[in-house]
Motif scaffolding. Structure first.
Motif, short mmCIF file in Angstrom:
data_model
loop_
_atom_site.label_atom_id
_atom_site.label_comp_id
_atom_site.label_asym_id
_atom_site.label_seq_id
_atom_site.Cartn_x
_atom_site.Cartn_y
_atom_site.Cartn_z
N VAL A 217 0.82 -1.21 0.00
CA VAL A 217 0.00 0.00 0.00
C VAL A 217 0.85 1.26 0.00
O VAL A 217 1.79 1.39 0.79
N THR A 218 0.49 2.20 -0.89
CA THR A 218 1.02 3.55 -0.82
C THR A 218 -0.18 4.47 -0.60
O THR A 218 -1.28 4.20 -1.08
N VAL A 219 0.05 5.56 0.13
CA VAL A 219 -1.02 6.51 0.42
C VAL A 219 -0.59 7.88 -0.08
O VAL A 219 0.52 8.32 0.18
N GLU A 220 -1.49 8.51 -0.83
CA GLU A 220 -1.29 9.88 -1.30
C GLU A 220 -2.54 10.67 -0.93
O GLU A 220 -3.61 10.09 -0.76
N GLU A 221 -2.42 11.97 -0.84
CA GLU A 221 -3.59 12.80 -0.54
C GLU A 221 -4.31 13.20 -1.82
O GLU A 221 -3.68 13.49 -2.84
N LEU A 222 -5.64 13.19 -1.75
CA LEU A 222 -6.45 13.72 -2.83
C LEU A 222 -6.23 15.23 -2.88
O LEU A 222 -6.22 15.89 -1.83
N THR A 223 -6.04 15.78 -4.07
CA THR A 223 -5.84 17.22 -4.20
C THR A 223 -7.10 17.90 -4.75
O THR A 223 -7.37 19.05 -4.44
N ASP A 224 -7.87 17.20 -5.55
CA ASP A 224 -9.13 17.69 -6.11
C ASP A 224 -10.09 16.50 -6.14
O ASP A 224 -10.28 15.88 -7.18
N PRO A 225 -10.67 16.15 -4.97
CA PRO A 225 -11.43 14.90 -4.86
C PRO A 225 -12.50 14.70 -5.94
O PRO A 225 -12.56 13.63 -6.54
N GLU A 226 -13.31 15.70 -6.21
CA GLU A 226 -14.38 15.52 -7.19
C GLU A 226 -13.82 15.19 -8.56
O GLU A 226 -14.29 14.25 -9.22
#
Length: 155
Positions: free
Chosen positions: A53-62
């Motif tokens: 697993v790698t985790v990244e943050e959503l920057t523009d979820p929609e």
């Protein structure tokens, strides 16, 4: 020549491998809502099952969810990409692993919202909520799995 010690080691390794999910070691990318602890809790559960697993943050979820074919009404706090499929939200691993193994003609699965008891939200196996397949043969959405029931795949 195989010694008793070598045979025992090989047997133990075989038992461990058969206990892992069908797709253990599968790379999994989790796109998490910024600051959301339950996204990371779900990712930790995936790691414990043997996924890479790698985790990244959503920057523009929609926009990012739309790009992946996720209907807005099925949105949740995180999006997972694994082996050509998209999994939205707190999808139980039994459903996720069935998709990875059976390879149905769908874009992915979604658990809309953040149901209490789902993986990463309390992990209660008796929690009841629907897992929706979307895209491909599932169209805009059909029930794929009913969590918390005796026969979750009988939909």
């Amino acid at each position: 020549m195989i010694t008793r010690r070598h045979f025992t080691s090989l047997s133990a390794a075989a038992l461990v491998m058969t206990a892992l999910p069908a797709r253990a070691g599968t790379p999994m990318r989790v796109l998490a809502s910024p600051g959301c602890g339950c996204c990371h809790a779900w990712a930790d559960l995936a790691r414990a099952r043997g996924y890479a697993v790698t985790v990244e943050e959503l920057t523009d979820p929609e926009a990012q969810k739309s790009e992946r074919g996720i209907p807005l009404e099925l949105a949740s706090c995180h999006t997972i990409e694994a082996d050509g499929y998209v999994f939205e939200g707190h999808v139980p691993f039994e459903a996720l692993e069935a998709v990875l193994q059976d390879r149905p003609d769908v874009t992915g699965l979604a658990v809309p919202g953040m149901p209490m008891g789902s993986p990463g939200m309390g992990d209660d196996p008796s929690a009841r909520y629907d897992v929706i397949a979307f895209g491909g043969e599932a169209g805009t959405g059909t029930v794929y799995y009913r969590a918390g029931t005796a026969q979750p795949f009988d939909t």
